[in-house]
Scaffold this motif. Structure first.
Motif, PDB file in Angstrom:
ATOM      1  N   VAL A  96       0.800  -1.258  -0.059  1.00  0.00           N
ATOM      2  CA  VAL A  96      -0.014  -0.127   0.097  1.00  0.00           C
ATOM      3  C   VAL A  96       0.887   1.248   0.095  1.00  0.00           C
ATOM      4  O   VAL A  96       0.487   2.191  -0.773  1.00  0.00           O
ATOM      5  CB  VAL A  96      -0.841  -0.012   1.200  1.00  0.00           C
ATOM      6  CG1 VAL A  96      -1.674   1.429   1.313  1.00  0.00           C
ATOM      7  CG2 VAL A  96      -2.198  -1.242   0.931  1.00  0.00           C
TER       8      VAL A  96
ATOM      9  N   MET B  53       0.284   4.107  -2.886  1.00  0.00           N
ATOM     10  CA  MET B  53      -0.165   5.319  -2.697  1.00  0.00           C
ATOM     11  C   MET B  53       0.891   6.316  -3.122  1.00  0.00           C
ATOM     12  O   MET B  53       0.619   7.459  -3.933  1.00  0.00           O
ATOM     13  CB  MET B  53      -0.344   5.707  -1.315  1.00  0.00           C
ATOM     14  CG  MET B  53      -1.456   4.696  -0.766  1.00  0.00           C
ATOM     15  SD  MET B  53      -1.774   5.140   1.176  1.00  0.00           S
ATOM     16  CE  MET B  53      -2.085   6.970   1.179  1.00  0.00           C
TER      17      MET B  53
ATOM     18  N   PHE C 171      -6.671   8.038  -4.080  1.00  0.00           N
ATOM     19  CA  PHE C 171      -5.917   6.475  -3.566  1.00  0.00           C
ATOM     20  C   PHE C 171      -5.526   6.828  -2.052  1.00  0.00           C
ATOM     21  O   PHE C 171      -4.725   7.374  -1.621  1.00  0.00           O
ATOM     22  CB  PHE C 171      -4.737   6.103  -4.471  1.00  0.00           C
ATOM     23  CG  PHE C 171      -4.735   4.604  -4.320  1.00  0.00           C
ATOM     24  CD1 PHE C 171      -5.359   3.887  -5.301  1.00  0.00           C
ATOM     25  CD2 PHE C 171      -4.023   4.053  -3.367  1.00  0.00           C
ATOM     26  CE1 PHE C 171      -4.951   2.317  -5.217  1.00  0.00           C
ATOM     27  CE2 PHE C 171      -3.840   2.661  -3.188  1.00  0.00           C
ATOM     28  CZ  PHE C 171      -4.417   1.867  -4.154  1.00  0.00           C
ATOM     29  N   GLY C 172      -6.530   5.996  -1.262  1.00  0.00           N
ATOM     30  CA  GLY C 172      -6.175   6.026   0.102  1.00  0.00           C
ATOM     31  C   GLY C 172      -5.607   4.797   0.906  1.00  0.00           C
ATOM     32  O   GLY C 172      -5.232   3.774  -0.028  1.00  0.00           O
ATOM     33  N   PRO C 173      -5.228   4.640   2.130  1.00  0.00           N
ATOM     34  CA  PRO C 173      -4.749   3.736   2.543  1.00  0.00           C
ATOM     35  C   PRO C 173      -5.665   2.251   2.690  1.00  0.00           C
ATOM     36  O   PRO C 173      -5.121   1.139   2.731  1.00  0.00           O
ATOM     37  CB  PRO C 173      -4.443   3.930   4.232  1.00  0.00           C
ATOM     38  CG  PRO C 173      -5.353   5.111   4.335  1.00  0.00           C
ATOM     39  CD  PRO C 173      -5.539   5.709   3.118  1.00  0.00           C
TER      40      PRO C 173
ATOM     41  N   THR D 190      -7.957   1.792  -0.141  1.00  0.00           N
ATOM     42  CA  THR D 190      -8.458   1.713  -1.424  1.00  0.00           C
ATOM     43  C   THR D 190      -8.364   0.407  -1.918  1.00  0.00           C
ATOM     44  O   THR D 190      -9.134  -0.291  -2.669  1.00  0.00           O
ATOM     45  CB  THR D 190      -8.063   2.656  -2.419  1.00  0.00           C
ATOM     46  OG1 THR D 190      -8.239   3.952  -1.955  1.00  0.00           O
ATOM     47  CG2 THR D 190      -8.237   2.523  -3.898  1.00  0.00           C
TER      48      THR D 190
END
Length: 235
Positions: free
Chosen positions: A118, A122, A133-135, A137
């Motif tokens: 991740v 990101m 795009f997040g932690p 997603t």
């Protein structure tokens, strides 16, 4: 294609894809009411408002704290709602896959991406800007990447899931690795996964991203109509 033809399409679930996804297959990743739904902030800033609901943004304004950023997708254009500040407006297009998935394996070998990847995912998204795009997603699922040694240099995955449809998302390649066919290989991987499940792939793209549009059309995607994106922040 005009708006009338777009709204009368046989696949009209795609007219309001975020709300439909949150009301159906992606419900576990979000929360909301029968009229207004939103993903967990760490998953995605997308919110969905039911067609015909006239006070959706007012409802969100009451629920969310000042400074909270949201993203709204709509086939039309809209004025900035009261209580919100427009950050960015992105004219976009919605594409639906109308071809046949390639049965042969791609030239590059995409590898499944795991939670340990991740931070790299990101960072790549922040560099190439395919969309938020997040932690969390990655929880949308089916993320694959191509590595140069231990370094992630290209990826794609899925995002919105509707009855009969799955969205290909986060298509991005590091600038140092463009022109190597990585995006095409990753897209073909997604097409095989989605089509094998008996679903239709779709995706969204900035209207001015000529390079991406040319690739999508070459692989069998066709423009379905407009889909505009509004990044808003609660005042």
């Amino acid at each position: 294609m005009g708006t009338e033809g777009y709204l009368c399409g046989v696949d009209n679930l795609l007219n309001n894809p975020v709300f439909t996804a949150l009301a159906t297959r992606d419900a576990a990743l979000g929360t909301g009411t029968n009229e207004v739904k939103r993903f967990d902030e760490a998953v995605s800033p997308f919110i969905g408002i039911r067609e015909g609901c006239t006070d959706g943004f007012a409802q969100l304004h009451r629920e969310l704290p000042p400074g909270r950023a949201i993203l709204h997708a709509t086939t039309g254009r809209m004025a900035t709602p009261e209580g919100w500040r427009l950050q960015v407006e992105v004219p976009g297009l919605q594409f639906v896959f109308r071809g046949a998935a390639h049965s042969d394996p791609p030239g590059a070998a995409p590898l499944p991406l795991l939670p340990e990847h991740v931070p790299q995912m990101m960072a790549l998204a922040a560099l190439t800007k395919p969309g938020p795009f997040g932690p969390r997603t990655i929880e949308f699922g089916h993320y694959y990447g191509i590595f140069d040694g231990a370094r992630l240099v290209a990826m794609t995955g899925q995002r919105l899931h509707l009855p009969g449809y799955s969205e290909v998302s986060a298509v991005c390649t590091h600038p140092d690795h463009l022109g190597k066919g990585y995006a095409a290989a990753l897209l073909q991987q997604q097409l095989r996964i989605i089509c094998a499940a008996g679903e239709t792939p779709f995706l969204h793209v900035r209207a001015d991203n000529a390079r991406a549009i040319a690739l999508y059309e070459r692989l069998g995607f066709a423009v379905r109509g407009p889909m505009n994106f509004y990044f808003l922040k609660r005042i």
